[in-house]
Design a protein around this motif. Sequence first.
Motif, PDB file in Angstrom:
ATOM      1  N   ARG A  48       0.785  -1.138  -0.030  1.00 24.00           N
ATOM      2  CA  ARG A  48      -0.085   0.012   0.048  1.00 24.00           C
ATOM      3  C   ARG A  48       0.892   1.230  -0.082  1.00 24.00           C
ATOM      4  N   GLU A  59       2.232   1.614  -3.541  1.00 26.40           N
ATOM      5  CA  GLU A  59       1.008   2.138  -4.145  1.00 26.40           C
ATOM      6  C   GLU A  59       0.901   3.486  -4.267  1.00 26.40           C
ATOM      7  N   GLN A  60       1.085   4.233  -3.036  1.00 27.75           N
ATOM      8  CA  GLN A  60       1.004   5.381  -2.883  1.00 27.75           C
ATOM      9  C   GLN A  60       1.971   6.534  -3.640  1.00 27.75           C
ATOM     10  N   TYR A  67       3.444   5.171  -6.386  1.00 24.51           N
ATOM     11  CA  TYR A  67       3.220   5.183  -7.972  1.00 24.51           C
ATOM     12  C   TYR A  67       2.214   6.103  -8.208  1.00 24.51           C
ATOM     13  N   ARG A  68       1.011   6.212  -7.487  1.00 25.35           N
ATOM     14  CA  ARG A  68       0.021   7.068  -7.792  1.00 25.35           C
ATOM     15  C   ARG A  68       0.665   8.443  -7.652  1.00 25.35           C
ATOM     16  N   HIS A  69       1.456   8.837  -6.847  1.00 22.56           N
ATOM     17  CA  HIS A  69       1.938  10.274  -6.768  1.00 22.56           C
ATOM     18  C   HIS A  69       2.849  10.398  -8.034  1.00 22.56           C
ATOM     19  N   LEU A 102       2.331   9.161 -11.083  1.00 22.91           N
ATOM     20  CA  LEU A 102       1.346   9.119 -12.138  1.00 22.91           C
ATOM     21  C   LEU A 102       0.589  10.522 -12.132  1.00 22.91           C
ATOM     22  N   THR A 103       0.542  10.919 -10.641  1.00 21.33           N
ATOM     23  CA  THR A 103      -0.295  12.424 -10.756  1.00 21.33           C
ATOM     24  C   THR A 103       0.556  13.495 -11.627  1.00 21.33           C
ATOM     25  N   PRO A 139       1.565  11.581 -16.107  1.00 16.86           N
ATOM     26  CA  PRO A 139       0.310  10.559 -16.344  1.00 16.86           C
ATOM     27  C   PRO A 139       0.825   9.438 -17.162  1.00 16.86           C
ATOM     28  N   ARG A 196       3.236   3.163 -14.044  1.00 13.51           N
ATOM     29  CA  ARG A 196       1.717   2.462 -14.449  1.00 13.51           C
ATOM     30  C   ARG A 196       1.856   0.983 -14.413  1.00 13.51           C
ATOM     31  N   LEU A 225       2.281  -0.275 -10.810  1.00 15.81           N
ATOM     32  CA  LEU A 225       1.121  -0.280 -10.008  1.00 15.81           C
ATOM     33  C   LEU A 225       0.111  -1.247 -10.483  1.00 15.81           C
TER      34      LEU A 225
END
Length: 501
Positions: free
Chosen positions: A179, A182-183, A185-187, A189-190, A193, A199, A202
């Motif tokens: 988790r 995951e945070q 990878y999302r950061h 991609l923010t 993108p 990606r 993730l």
Amino acid sequence: MIPQPAEIDSLSATDAGSQSVLADGGAQAPVQPSVDVAAALRKAAEAVHRIILEMEPADHRALLNLGRLARQRGDAPSALGYFEAALAAKPRRIEPKLEMARELRTLSRLDEAETLYIDLLKRHPTLVRALVGLGSIARARGKPRAALSYYRAALAAKPSRTNLKLEVAAELRKLSRFREAEQLYRHILTDQPDHARARERLARLPKPERSGLAVMERSWLERETFTRAAEWGRNLESLGGPPYRMNLLDLALDFACGASEEIKRDCILLRLRKATKILPLVSDWEEYEHVLKREVAALQLGSRLGYVPSERKEGWRNGLTVVRSQQEFVWHRETVSEMLGSSLQGARRNIRKLLKAGAHLEPIDPNNMARVLACNARWYAGVKAKGRPALQRARTIWTLENLPLLEPLGVRHVAVMLDGDVIGYGIGSHLAASWIAYVYGRGDNEYDVAPLIAQARSKLYPDRVWINAGDAGGRQSLAAFKRRFTANAEDKQLMMGWIQA
């Protein structure tokens, strides 16, 4: 000492062909070039830098560039020699040390590289290349926690560096801390993108695990199984039976799995599929045997009633036969809590080793819960890797999901922390006035945290003796230490089991 590679001609015939291509700006490049343009350029650059050294032998910039050129052609020993010469020319410069350390890593001389990085960090605590280098060394040594701490320090110094975020996420994945990865990878991609690697990583992360059992409700605390626990627990003690699988945490888990409660004048019955647990509300053996005989007669064929003592000195008067017995040992609480000074040398060494490495204890709470779950996942991954079934996985996750609600039942817990991560944890539940039941004790397979967890958990119940709820079948538990640790175990060895209808 400056390396002396083979003498470099001005340019070979093939290099001259490269020059013609370059001179034409690439407009008439051959269809199938026979020239390694990059190699030709490296040779030309080396020739220029060697001319500089002939004029100024201590030119540290020329030495650095020659080292980098040697690295590009895969000659690590020569590269290291150039970097050492550059450091001798400019002892206070950072760059030669960083380049030397990198080459030492390439040559697998990790201790020397580590010394250089640490020396640099003493004067430059946020030097990113040194922190990343130490992270790479820790990774090469198979120490993901140390690697994670170095990469995170580097990221704190340069928060915008995407490559550092990826390195941190990679170590988090190794530690099953999905988790947190995951945070990150999302950061990424923010901000980016279309970042393909983030990606893809993730998408490969496993989904969060859930127990699938019924969520505990506060109303459960009002059930007579729990409100009268002191009463039937004392009766169990009077009858000489330990609470094998009958501590309050296990009973809560039974309810989560669908158990039903039936209250009678002389007992409480917990029915779960074909197993019925009997909680005695009487303390006299004659009355207890009468209850057992009555409840066994009411069982359907193939069902079981228990747990009950397997053997009695006085013998069973009602002719009942106990099957599927489990063995337990009782230990003095002081023996376990003072294990550091006991005669169990292996346990003492393991505890000292962990404490010396910086391990410490803290309660399980929302701040470390994700890391506790990751520790649990690593433990079960090790079990699966050995080809053994991952038993109790759902029950463990359920316990962690409902830990705050379980605390009013007397459930206590502790996590073993090292390098900011959880390397082991223990969860225990008491029963009645003097028993403490071992329930969960898990740890990373690379550490033997069992003695430290046992020591810490026993201190959570200072007014009770210790009873080990593991069987005598060789599992890693205090019972497994019995043969080597006889002097510190009580003579009382207990057998509990089921009566089969």
